[in-house]
Write a protein that holds these residues in place. Sequence first.
Motif, PDB file in Angstrom:
ATOM      1  N   ALA A 145       2.206  13.706  -6.160  1.00  0.00           N
ATOM      2  CA  ALA A 145       2.038  12.550  -7.054  1.00  0.00           C
ATOM      3  C   ALA A 145       2.678  12.452  -8.213  1.00  0.00           C
ATOM      4  N   VAL A 146       3.126  13.684  -8.723  1.00  0.00           N
ATOM      5  CA  VAL A 146       4.167  13.873  -9.925  1.00  0.00           C
ATOM      6  C   VAL A 146       5.386  13.402  -9.575  1.00  0.00           C
ATOM      7  N   ARG A 147       6.030  13.569  -8.267  1.00  0.00           N
ATOM      8  CA  ARG A 147       7.072  12.958  -8.056  1.00  0.00           C
ATOM      9  C   ARG A 147       7.000  11.555  -7.825  1.00  0.00           C
ATOM     10  N   PHE A 148       6.005  10.847  -7.286  1.00  0.00           N
ATOM     11  CA  PHE A 148       5.780   9.524  -7.326  1.00  0.00           C
ATOM     12  C   PHE A 148       5.871   9.164  -8.752  1.00  0.00           C
ATOM     13  N   GLY A 149       5.079   9.665  -9.734  1.00  0.00           N
ATOM     14  CA  GLY A 149       4.844   9.059 -11.159  1.00  0.00           C
ATOM     15  C   GLY A 149       6.395   8.938 -11.673  1.00  0.00           C
ATOM     16  N   PHE A 150       7.108  10.096 -11.509  1.00  0.00           N
ATOM     17  CA  PHE A 150       8.496  10.062 -12.062  1.00  0.00           C
ATOM     18  C   PHE A 150       9.485   9.165 -11.260  1.00  0.00           C
ATOM     19  N   PHE A 180      -0.523   2.381 -10.012  1.00  0.00           N
ATOM     20  CA  PHE A 180      -0.806   3.804  -9.534  1.00  0.00           C
ATOM     21  C   PHE A 180      -2.325   4.229  -9.730  1.00  0.00           C
ATOM     22  N   GLY A 181      -2.719   5.380  -9.219  1.00  0.00           N
ATOM     23  CA  GLY A 181      -4.026   5.740  -9.153  1.00  0.00           C
ATOM     24  C   GLY A 181      -4.312   6.808  -8.298  1.00  0.00           C
ATOM     25  N   LEU A 182      -5.501   7.064  -8.004  1.00  0.00           N
ATOM     26  CA  LEU A 182      -5.843   8.434  -7.289  1.00  0.00           C
ATOM     27  C   LEU A 182      -5.971   8.393  -5.690  1.00  0.00           C
ATOM     28  N   PHE A 183      -4.987   8.961  -5.121  1.00  0.00           N
ATOM     29  CA  PHE A 183      -5.044   8.893  -3.723  1.00  0.00           C
ATOM     30  C   PHE A 183      -6.049   9.809  -3.024  1.00  0.00           C
ATOM     31  N   ALA A 184      -6.440   9.272  -1.890  1.00  0.00           N
ATOM     32  CA  ALA A 184      -7.387  10.057  -0.809  1.00  0.00           C
ATOM     33  C   ALA A 184      -6.407  11.056  -0.339  1.00  0.00           C
ATOM     34  N   VAL A 185      -6.839  12.070  -0.059  1.00  0.00           N
ATOM     35  CA  VAL A 185      -5.800  13.297   0.492  1.00  0.00           C
ATOM     36  C   VAL A 185      -6.448  13.650   1.726  1.00  0.00           C
ATOM     37  N   GLU A 186      -5.753  13.517   2.809  1.00  0.00           N
ATOM     38  CA  GLU A 186      -6.096  13.555   4.259  1.00  0.00           C
ATOM     39  C   GLU A 186      -5.401  14.768   4.688  1.00  0.00           C
ATOM     40  N   ILE A 187      -6.082  15.474   5.612  1.00  0.00           N
ATOM     41  CA  ILE A 187      -5.493  16.699   6.102  1.00  0.00           C
ATOM     42  C   ILE A 187      -4.692  16.086   7.467  1.00  0.00           C
ATOM     43  N   ARG A 188      -3.430  16.090   7.332  1.00  0.00           N
ATOM     44  CA  ARG A 188      -2.636  15.580   8.412  1.00  0.00           C
ATOM     45  C   ARG A 188      -3.066  16.216   9.937  1.00  0.00           C
ATOM     46  N   SER A 189      -3.287  17.283   9.970  1.00  0.00           N
ATOM     47  CA  SER A 189      -3.346  17.911  11.510  1.00  0.00           C
ATOM     48  C   SER A 189      -4.857  17.620  12.044  1.00  0.00           C
ATOM     49  N   MET A 223       0.771  -1.238  -0.253  1.00  0.00           N
ATOM     50  CA  MET A 223       0.023   0.079  -0.025  1.00  0.00           C
ATOM     51  C   MET A 223       1.152   1.215  -0.035  1.00  0.00           C
ATOM     52  N   VAL A 224       0.926   1.987  -1.016  1.00  0.00           N
ATOM     53  CA  VAL A 224       1.447   3.202  -1.226  1.00  0.00           C
ATOM     54  C   VAL A 224       0.821   4.354  -0.189  1.00  0.00           C
ATOM     55  N   THR A 225       1.814   5.097   0.502  1.00  0.00           N
ATOM     56  CA  THR A 225       1.353   6.157   1.167  1.00  0.00           C
ATOM     57  C   THR A 225       2.313   7.248   1.012  1.00  0.00           C
ATOM     58  N   LEU A 226       2.010   8.363   0.744  1.00  0.00           N
ATOM     59  CA  LEU A 226       2.864   9.526   0.622  1.00  0.00           C
ATOM     60  C   LEU A 226       2.570  10.652   1.658  1.00  0.00           C
ATOM     61  N   GLU A 227       3.677  11.403   2.152  1.00  0.00           N
ATOM     62  CA  GLU A 227       3.309  12.427   2.902  1.00  0.00           C
ATOM     63  C   GLU A 227       3.887  13.616   2.818  1.00  0.00           C
ATOM     64  N   THR A 228       3.273  14.761   2.705  1.00  0.00           N
ATOM     65  CA  THR A 228       3.780  16.018   2.574  1.00  0.00           C
ATOM     66  C   THR A 228       3.904  16.679   3.852  1.00  0.00           C
ATOM     67  N   PRO A 229       4.195  17.993   4.164  1.00  0.00           N
ATOM     68  CA  PRO A 229       4.175  18.722   4.896  1.00  0.00           C
ATOM     69  C   PRO A 229       2.986  18.775   5.778  1.00  0.00           C
ATOM     70  N   ARG A 230       1.702  18.953   5.020  1.00  0.00           N
ATOM     71  CA  ARG A 230       0.500  19.167   5.600  1.00  0.00           C
ATOM     72  C   ARG A 230      -0.670  17.918   5.243  1.00  0.00           C
ATOM     73  N   ALA A 289      -3.769  21.926  -3.204  1.00  0.00           N
ATOM     74  CA  ALA A 289      -3.869  20.908  -4.393  1.00  0.00           C
ATOM     75  C   ALA A 289      -2.458  21.020  -5.100  1.00  0.00           C
ATOM     76  N   THR A 290      -1.885  21.924  -5.073  1.00  0.00           N
ATOM     77  CA  THR A 290      -0.350  22.126  -5.418  1.00  0.00           C
ATOM     78  C   THR A 290       0.472  20.928  -4.853  1.00  0.00           C
ATOM     79  N   GLU A 291       0.583  21.137  -3.530  1.00  0.00           N
ATOM     80  CA  GLU A 291       1.282  20.322  -2.786  1.00  0.00           C
ATOM     81  C   GLU A 291       0.972  18.934  -2.689  1.00  0.00           C
ATOM     82  N   ALA A 292      -0.292  18.512  -2.996  1.00  0.00           N
ATOM     83  CA  ALA A 292      -0.640  17.219  -3.314  1.00  0.00           C
ATOM     84  C   ALA A 292      -0.086  16.744  -4.649  1.00  0.00           C
ATOM     85  N   ALA A 293      -0.671  17.423  -5.669  1.00  0.00           N
ATOM     86  CA  ALA A 293      -0.134  17.170  -6.836  1.00  0.00           C
ATOM     87  C   ALA A 293       1.361  16.998  -7.164  1.00  0.00           C
ATOM     88  N   ALA A 294       1.852  17.710  -6.637  1.00  0.00           N
ATOM     89  CA  ALA A 294       3.430  17.717  -6.829  1.00  0.00           C
ATOM     90  C   ALA A 294       4.037  16.505  -5.981  1.00  0.00           C
TER      91      ALA A 294
END
Length: 180
Positions: free
Chosen positions: A117-122, A62-71, A1-8, A110-115
């Motif tokens: 996803a793009v990194r993951f793809g490449f 690959f696919g569409l991720f659910a985007v969850e607010i960390r806080s 199961m792929v999970t990605l984390e960003t600052p938020r 949206a930019t944070e999440a999409a960035a």
Amino acid sequence: MVTLETPRLILRRWREEDIAPMAAVNADPEVMRWIRDGSVRDVQQTRGGVQAWESEWESQGFGLFAVEIRSTGELAGFTGLSVPGFLPEVLPAVEVGWRLGRSHWGQGLATEAAAAAVRFGFEERGLERIVSIIQVGNEASERITAKLGMHPVRETVNPTCGRRVRVFELSSDQHVTTTR
């Protein structure tokens, strides 16, 4: 199961409890204004969408991720990668897309999440090129593509709804250059 984390954000696979909040996002006419013909979607249609997105994970890796607010743990919407079969003229291609509830607009999420996803793809899936297909007039999404380093490559019509769309593109080489 792929999970990605960003600052938020946490980008993760879908759960049953995501259906109702995603259905609320899909039921908002303002959110859906630039999606296909602008029609809203109900709970049943949302469930079908989530099932299709999960199937794409299994078939494509690959696919569409659910985007969850960390806080807060709140579901904000989705981002991720999919094959844009609705626009055969751009195939073969993988598209980055996003859809967030209105309460999450204007914060750069949206930019944070999409960035991510793009990194993951490449970087994780070895994609050579990622596109984004945006309806003409959707300036907010076009700004996101610019922040991702994407550039317009064509304008055409989405055959599923007759609306004009712009296709943006980013190659893996361009991605490496913009992330250094």
